[in-house]
Design an enzyme around this catalytic site. Structure first.
Site, PDB file in Angstrom:
ATOM      1  N   LYS A 221       0.847  -1.207   0.000  1.00 18.43           N
ATOM      2  CA  LYS A 221       0.000   0.000   0.000  1.00 18.43           C
ATOM      3  C   LYS A 221       0.877   1.250   0.000  1.00 18.43           C
ATOM      4  O   LYS A 221       0.672   2.175  -0.776  1.00 18.43           O
ATOM      5  CB  LYS A 221      -0.916  -0.028   1.231  1.00 18.43           C
ATOM      6  CG  LYS A 221      -1.832   1.164   1.313  1.00 18.43           C
ATOM      7  CD  LYS A 221      -2.774   1.060   2.506  1.00 18.43           C
ATOM      8  CE  LYS A 221      -3.490   2.384   2.705  1.00 18.43           C
ATOM      9  NZ  LYS A 221      -4.377   2.385   3.859  1.00 18.43           N
ATOM     10  N   GLU A 227      10.694  -4.616   4.376  1.00 17.10           N
ATOM     11  CA  GLU A 227      10.841  -6.013   3.946  1.00 17.10           C
ATOM     12  C   GLU A 227      10.431  -6.173   2.481  1.00 17.10           C
ATOM     13  O   GLU A 227      11.124  -6.803   1.681  1.00 17.10           O
ATOM     14  CB  GLU A 227       9.949  -6.934   4.797  1.00 17.10           C
ATOM     15  CG  GLU A 227      10.314  -7.012   6.267  1.00 17.10           C
ATOM     16  CD  GLU A 227       9.548  -6.000   7.116  1.00 17.10           C
ATOM     17  OE1 GLU A 227       9.253  -4.884   6.628  1.00 17.10           O
ATOM     18  OE2 GLU A 227       9.255  -6.332   8.276  1.00 17.10           O
ATOM     19  N   GLY A 290      -4.697  -1.743   5.229  1.00 19.00           N
ATOM     20  CA  GLY A 290      -3.886  -2.870   4.746  1.00 19.00           C
ATOM     21  C   GLY A 290      -4.514  -4.218   5.047  1.00 19.00           C
ATOM     22  O   GLY A 290      -4.662  -5.067   4.173  1.00 19.00           O
ATOM     23  N   ARG A 291      -4.932  -4.434   6.289  1.00 14.00           N
ATOM     24  CA  ARG A 291      -5.473  -5.750   6.670  1.00 14.00           C
ATOM     25  C   ARG A 291      -6.880  -5.979   6.133  1.00 14.00           C
ATOM     26  O   ARG A 291      -7.429  -7.073   6.271  1.00 14.00           O
ATOM     27  CB  ARG A 291      -5.417  -5.917   8.187  1.00 14.00           C
ATOM     28  CG  ARG A 291      -6.134  -4.839   8.969  1.00 14.00           C
ATOM     29  CD  ARG A 291      -5.731  -4.872  10.437  1.00 14.00           C
ATOM     30  NE  ARG A 291      -6.250  -3.744  11.197  1.00 14.00           N
ATOM     31  CZ  ARG A 291      -5.659  -2.566  11.295  1.00 14.00           C
ATOM     32  NH1 ARG A 291      -4.537  -2.337  10.634  1.00 14.00           N
ATOM     33  NH2 ARG A 291      -6.181  -1.607  12.032  1.00 14.00           N
ATOM     34  N   GLU A 377      -4.501  -6.583  15.042  1.00 10.91           N
ATOM     35  CA  GLU A 377      -3.997  -5.261  14.671  1.00 10.91           C
ATOM     36  C   GLU A 377      -5.116  -4.222  14.805  1.00 10.91           C
ATOM     37  O   GLU A 377      -4.856  -3.052  15.055  1.00 10.91           O
ATOM     38  CB  GLU A 377      -3.435  -5.278  13.233  1.00 10.91           C
ATOM     39  CG  GLU A 377      -2.475  -4.141  12.934  1.00 10.91           C
ATOM     40  CD  GLU A 377      -1.655  -4.350  11.653  1.00 10.91           C
ATOM     41  OE1 GLU A 377      -0.539  -4.886  11.725  1.00 10.91           O
ATOM     42  OE2 GLU A 377      -2.145  -3.967  10.576  1.00 10.91           O
ATOM     43  N   HIS A 408      -4.626 -32.821  17.865  1.00  7.07           N
ATOM     44  CA  HIS A 408      -3.441 -33.585  18.275  1.00  7.07           C
ATOM     45  C   HIS A 408      -2.305 -32.646  18.670  1.00  7.07           C
ATOM     46  O   HIS A 408      -1.148 -33.041  18.695  1.00  7.07           O
ATOM     47  CB  HIS A 408      -3.018 -34.517  17.137  1.00  7.07           C
ATOM     48  CG  HIS A 408      -4.101 -35.483  16.782  1.00  7.07           C
ATOM     49  ND1 HIS A 408      -4.280 -36.677  17.448  1.00  7.07           N
ATOM     50  CD2 HIS A 408      -5.122 -35.391  15.887  1.00  7.07           C
ATOM     51  CE1 HIS A 408      -5.333 -37.294  16.945  1.00  7.07           C
ATOM     52  NE2 HIS A 408      -5.875 -36.534  15.998  1.00  7.07           N
ATOM     53  N   LYS A 533       9.436  -0.672  14.009  1.00 10.41           N
ATOM     54  CA  LYS A 533       9.977  -0.302  12.696  1.00 10.41           C
ATOM     55  C   LYS A 533      11.074   0.748  12.858  1.00 10.41           C
ATOM     56  O   LYS A 533      12.116   0.696  12.210  1.00 10.41           O
ATOM     57  CB  LYS A 533       8.877   0.269  11.792  1.00 10.41           C
ATOM     58  CG  LYS A 533       7.903  -0.752  11.265  1.00 10.41           C
ATOM     59  CD  LYS A 533       6.944  -0.086  10.275  1.00 10.41           C
ATOM     60  CE  LYS A 533       5.817  -0.997   9.881  1.00 10.41           C
ATOM     61  NZ  LYS A 533       4.788  -0.331   9.082  1.00 10.41           N
TER      62      LYS A 533
HETATM   63  O1  F6P Z   1       2.752  -4.183   9.853  1.00  9.11           O
HETATM   64  C1  F6P Z   1       2.058  -3.011   9.698  1.00  9.11           C
HETATM   65  C2  F6P Z   1       1.515  -2.804   8.327  1.00  9.11           C
HETATM   66  O2  F6P Z   1       1.380  -1.452   8.148  1.00  9.11           O
HETATM   67  C3  F6P Z   1       0.195  -3.517   8.084  1.00  9.11           C
HETATM   68  O3  F6P Z   1      -0.880  -2.849   8.595  1.00  9.11           O
HETATM   69  C4  F6P Z   1       0.198  -3.646   6.609  1.00  9.11           C
HETATM   70  O4  F6P Z   1      -0.732  -4.569   6.206  1.00  9.11           O
HETATM   71  C5  F6P Z   1       1.621  -4.063   6.367  1.00  9.11           C
HETATM   72  O5  F6P Z   1       2.355  -3.319   7.310  1.00  9.11           O
HETATM   73  C6  F6P Z   1       2.145  -3.876   4.974  1.00  9.11           C
HETATM   74  O6  F6P Z   1       2.113  -2.544   4.555  1.00  9.11           O
HETATM   75  P1  F6P Z   1       2.270  -2.134   3.046  1.00  9.11           P
HETATM   76  O7  F6P Z   1       1.143  -2.726   2.274  1.00  9.11           O
HETATM   77  O8  F6P Z   1       2.246  -0.639   3.015  1.00  9.11           O
HETATM   78  O9  F6P Z   1       3.587  -2.669   2.539  1.00  9.11           O
END
Ligand code: F6P
Length: 569
Positions: A221, A227, A290-291, A377, A408, A533
């Protein structure tokens, strides 16, 4: 924070100060002296604890509630202004108060011809314009019209993203892998996900893939997540090494990226700066959290490439159907509302801080992981939308695994250790039935026998007297007693397909919203992930200096000397 005041004006801001909250506190003490074994003997009560929508049946008779409890929970919901908050969400109000944004993920699945207004604008045409582009693009890739840089068809997709840009799409991908229509549409294609920055995840994602036939989708987003951006650069490098100027194909870097890398993001400029062409950027909007983004290009692009656009449309239609149910059904029969209120009851009044999500469906093996992010979250917060510190802990620890595997593993604790309210999710029909001649039960029947047995075992338990009657030796009886009285809900779906998968997603998204609305917490921001972060970026800078120093000295970085504040002693 004027928006916060407006958002909460419809209900009590400090819900714990209301008469309805107090009434439930008192009532919880009375429930404390009841046992589910006795509650379940009351047939009228059990019959009242069913709700149904399009063949999806919710049985909550094994929750520690009576008809009176449910009435009090509905009173609480009204005191919290739940109905007007639901209406506010569907009318595009800025319920994400700390970021001053609408919470409009339901607009992502609104069909053409409907309206959903955000900031004075109907966003449904924009949503469907992006979907039309995804349809055309995925058709072109799937049909081989759009190829890789060497002209070979792009049969494999690696979707790079993390958190909300990964968990939802992966859950849906797994859910449909063995579903008849989706599986046929996916023949000859592969979809992989790359989320973790761990280099091992890169190796796992690329295993057996050929750069010539691989399309990389960078899903972010913000297009800044550390990462994801590092993984995106790693895969761009992988493509360029094999297909770029110094490879046998001698294609330019620009040509390779244009043919093999596409992006899904709300930050279009950053995608361009990464070298991605405009026609390969699929956007979405800041009113999609995002979620909650699996129904945006985030999920739609990789899933349409794998399963075809018509399958994805069925998934969106399922989610839309549940949105409508949530928006229009009275609280008493509203599935997300019932699940949400039971969550509030179990956690705020009965004191259970966790809950297990237990799908009796191997296809839902990533569902709990997705809902873990959606819920934890969203509702893992310490203040109300107005900034008042909560006098209780909001949010639950969500975890789960498919049954019967979980039985199990961790069910021992659920039966005889801690009380963990459970959601059992089962399907009337299997996606891939197996019947073996000579076997007494078919595999799906065996699975569902467990689905029906477990909630009863948790609720009723086994008493010392029953054990004595069964001839169990006295010294073993304490070990074999099951206290019972452990709450659960059972959700039975007709069959897991693209449509019901969409319904299930929306049901759980809205369950989380209901709990947040009642507690009046800011469910749609996530400031809690920021501090880690920031600290990681301090450490990163230090680590990079160390690496340079170590390399010039011909040595290696000693990780044990790096501390979390980012200082190397
Ligand atoms: O971990 C926090 C977060 O902001 C989430 O809410 C989001 O889904 C994820 O990182 C990834 O963010 P982006 O889509 O901006 O890479």
């Amino acid at each position: 924070m004027a928006a916060a005041a407006a958002a909460t004006s419809a209900g009590a801001s400090r819900i714990w100060t209301t008469a309805e909250w107090a009434a439930l506190k008192t009532h919880a003490e009375a429930i404390g002296s009841t046992h589910l074994r006795d509650l379940l003997d009351d047939e009228d009560r059990s019959i009242a604890m069913f709700a149904e929508h399009t063949g999806i049946v919710l049985d909550y008779s094994r929750q520690r509630v009576t008809v009176e409890t449910m009435g009090k929970l509905h009173d609480l919901a009204r005191a919290a202004g739940l109905e007007s908050k639901i209406a506010a969400m569907f009318s595009g109000k800025h319920l994400n108060v700390t970021e001053d944004r609408a919470v409009a993920h339901a607009a992502l699945r609104a069909p053409k011809g409907t309206t959903f207004t955000v900031d004075g604008k109907d966003v449904v045409p924009d949503v469907n314009a992006v979907l039309d582009r995804v349809e055309a693009f995925s058709d072109a890739v799937r049909s081989g019209k759009r190829t890789g840089v060497t002209g070979k068809p792009l049969t494999d997709v690696v979707s790079i993203g993390i958190g909300g840009s990964y968990l939802g799409p992966e859950f849906v991908f797994e859910a449909l892998r063995h579903e008849g229509d989706a599986a046929s549409a996916a023949e000859g294609r592969r979809l992989r996900f790359l989320a973790n920055v761990d280099p091992v995840d890169v190796a796992r994602a690329l295993e057996g893939l050929d750069p010539e036939t691989t399309l990389v989708v960078v899903v972010s987003k913000t297009f800044t997540t550390a990462e994801t951006m590092l993984n995106a650069r790693t895969l761009r490098d992988w493509l360029i090494r094999s297909l770029g100027p110094s490879s046998s194909t001698a294609k330019s870097e620009k040509e390779v990226v244009a043919a093999h890398v596409i992006a899904v993001s709300a930050a279009v400029d950053k995608c361009r700066a990464f070298g991605i062409e405009d026609d390969a950027i699929f956007g979405f909007w800041d009113w999609v959290g995002g979620r909650y983004s699996v129904c945006s290009s985030v999920g739609v692009v990789p899933l349409a490439l794998q399963y075809s656009f018509p399958i994805v449309r069925q998934f969106l239609d399922g989610a839309h159907d549940m949105d409508n149910h949530f928006r229009t059904t009275p609280l008493e029969r509203n599935l997300p509302v019932l699940l949400g209120l039971l969550g509030v009851w179990n956690s705020s009044f009965l004191g259970h801080g966790s809950r297990a999500i237990l799908p009796y469906s191997q296809a839902l093996l990533r569902f709990a992981a997705h809902i873990q992010q959606v819920d934890m979250e969203s509702n893992g917060k310490r203040v109300t939308v107005d900034g008042d510190v909560l006098p209780f802990e909001a949010g639950e620890i969500n975890f789960g695994e498919p049954g019967t595997n979980g039985q199990h593993s961790f069910y021992q604790l659920i039966h005889q250790g801690r009380v963990v309210p459970c959601d059992f999710i089962g399907m009337c029909e299997s996606q891939s039935p197996v019947y073996m001649k000579g076997e007494v039960v078919a595999n799906h029947d065996e699975l569902m026998s467990n689905f029906f047995a477990q909630p009863d075992a948790l609720a009723r338990g086994k008493t010392e007297a029953e054990l004595e009657e069964a001839g169990v030796p006295a010294e073993l009886r304490p070990h074999k007693v099951f206290p019972g009285n452990r709450p659960s809900s059972s959700l039975l779906l007709p069959r897991l397909n693209a449509f019901t998968c969409g319904q299930l997603l929306s049901l759980y998204e809205h369950r989380t919203a209901v709990q947040g609305f009642v507690w009046n917490v800011p469910s749609f921001d996530q400031w809690g992930v920021e501090l880690g972060k920031v600290l990681a970026s301090h450490v990163r800078a230090t680590l990079s200096d160390c690496r340079k120093g170590a390399e010039s000295a011909g040595g290696r970085v000693d990780m044990s000397t790096v501390d979390s504040a980012g200082f190397v002693p």
